[in-house]
Scaffold this motif. Structure first.
Motif, PDB file in Angstrom:
ATOM      1  N   MET A   1       0.777  -1.154  -0.028  1.00  0.00           N
ATOM      2  CA  MET A   1      -0.034   0.029   0.018  1.00  0.00           C
ATOM      3  C   MET A   1       0.726   1.354  -0.106  1.00  0.00           C
ATOM      4  N   THR A   2       0.701   2.142  -1.099  1.00  0.00           N
ATOM      5  CA  THR A   2       1.445   3.259  -1.009  1.00  0.00           C
ATOM      6  C   THR A   2       0.433   4.750  -0.812  1.00  0.00           C
ATOM      7  N   ASP A   3       1.168   5.578  -0.927  1.00  0.00           N
ATOM      8  CA  ASP A   3       0.308   6.962  -0.644  1.00  0.00           C
ATOM      9  C   ASP A   3      -0.111   7.624  -1.813  1.00  0.00           C
ATOM     10  N   LEU A   4       0.065   6.947  -3.105  1.00  0.00           N
ATOM     11  CA  LEU A   4      -0.291   7.157  -4.390  1.00  0.00           C
ATOM     12  C   LEU A   4      -0.911   6.185  -4.939  1.00  0.00           C
ATOM     13  N   PRO A   5      -2.064   6.392  -5.913  1.00  0.00           N
ATOM     14  CA  PRO A   5      -2.356   5.132  -6.559  1.00  0.00           C
ATOM     15  C   PRO A   5      -1.569   4.405  -7.527  1.00  0.00           C
ATOM     16  N   ASP A   6      -1.419   3.136  -7.511  1.00  0.00           N
ATOM     17  CA  ASP A   6      -0.479   2.516  -8.321  1.00  0.00           C
ATOM     18  C   ASP A   6      -0.409   2.940  -9.866  1.00  0.00           C
TER      19      ASP A   6
END
Length: 214
Positions: A1-6
């Motif tokens: 899970m990142t702080d930007l959309p994949d």
């Protein structure tokens, strides 16, 4: 899970490996020397009509302002917050752009809202409704023409909105002065999303015609 959309991270990876890698020197030059675009484009924020893509522009070539329905409001130094006017002031007075192009497009949701203000997201009390009320007189005239089809009314107001915005550009004293001196040109264009056609406004008549590009 990142702080930007994949999707964005994947796109950034492609950018770094592709365009940035190929134009590294250009980006570094822009970082050192700042931007000096010759043209400003006032366009709609619709995700389907990005000026940089349509005009195949490289980094630093276009100064782009995008808002709902590519509208320029009249000059109004009233102490309120005016993001479009601030961008114009920066482009013309600081960057010294030589051209301003107002570019509309087909199937514009903001124009559709202006033609049918009681439908969709543009209720009378929200920001879109207030913004699109700039076009209310023209929208009323076009929507009342029963000889036109719904699609024809939509296209008509999209193109009228471009002429409206260009007329409002001339209410800015410094823009009008530079145009009169021949140091700044004002142009209009309309992009058809479905066909890729670009129509350019004749400065003398206001008619839209397809330019010869072959």
């Amino acid at each position: 899970m990142t702080d930007l959309p994949d999707q964005l991270l994947s796109g950034y990876r492609n950018f770094m490996q592709g365009r940035y890698a190929a134009e590294t020197d250009r980006y570094r030059e822009l970082a050192r020397g700042g931007q000096a675009p010759a043209t400003m484009v006032v366009a709609c924020c619709d995700s389907r009509s990005a000026p940089e893509v349509i005009f195949d522009a490289g980094p630093g070539e276009l100064f782009v302002l995008r808002n709902v329905a590519n509208l320029v409001p009249p000059y109004a130094p009233d102490g309120e917050f005016h993001s479009t006017s601030a961008a114009l002031e920066f482009a013309v007075q600081s960057l010294k752009v030589k051209n301003i192009v107002v570019m509309g497009h087909g199937r514009c949701g903001g124009i559709r809202a202006a033609l049918a203000p009681g439908s969709g997201p543009a209720s009378p009390g929200d920001f879109i409704g207030k913004w699109m009320s700039l076009l209310a007189p023209s929208a009323d005239a076009v929507s009342g023409n029963t000889l036109l089809t719904e699609g024809e009314r939509q296209t008509a107001l999209e193109r009228i909105s471009i002429r409206y915005s260009i007329a409002n550009l001339r209410t800015f004293p410094y823009i009008k002065a530079l145009e009169d001196e021949g140091q700044l040109t004002l142009s209009g264009a309309w992009f058809d999303i479905s066909t890729g056609e670009l129509w350019v406004m004749d400065r003398e008549t206001g008619d839209f015609r397809r330019p010869e590009i072959d």
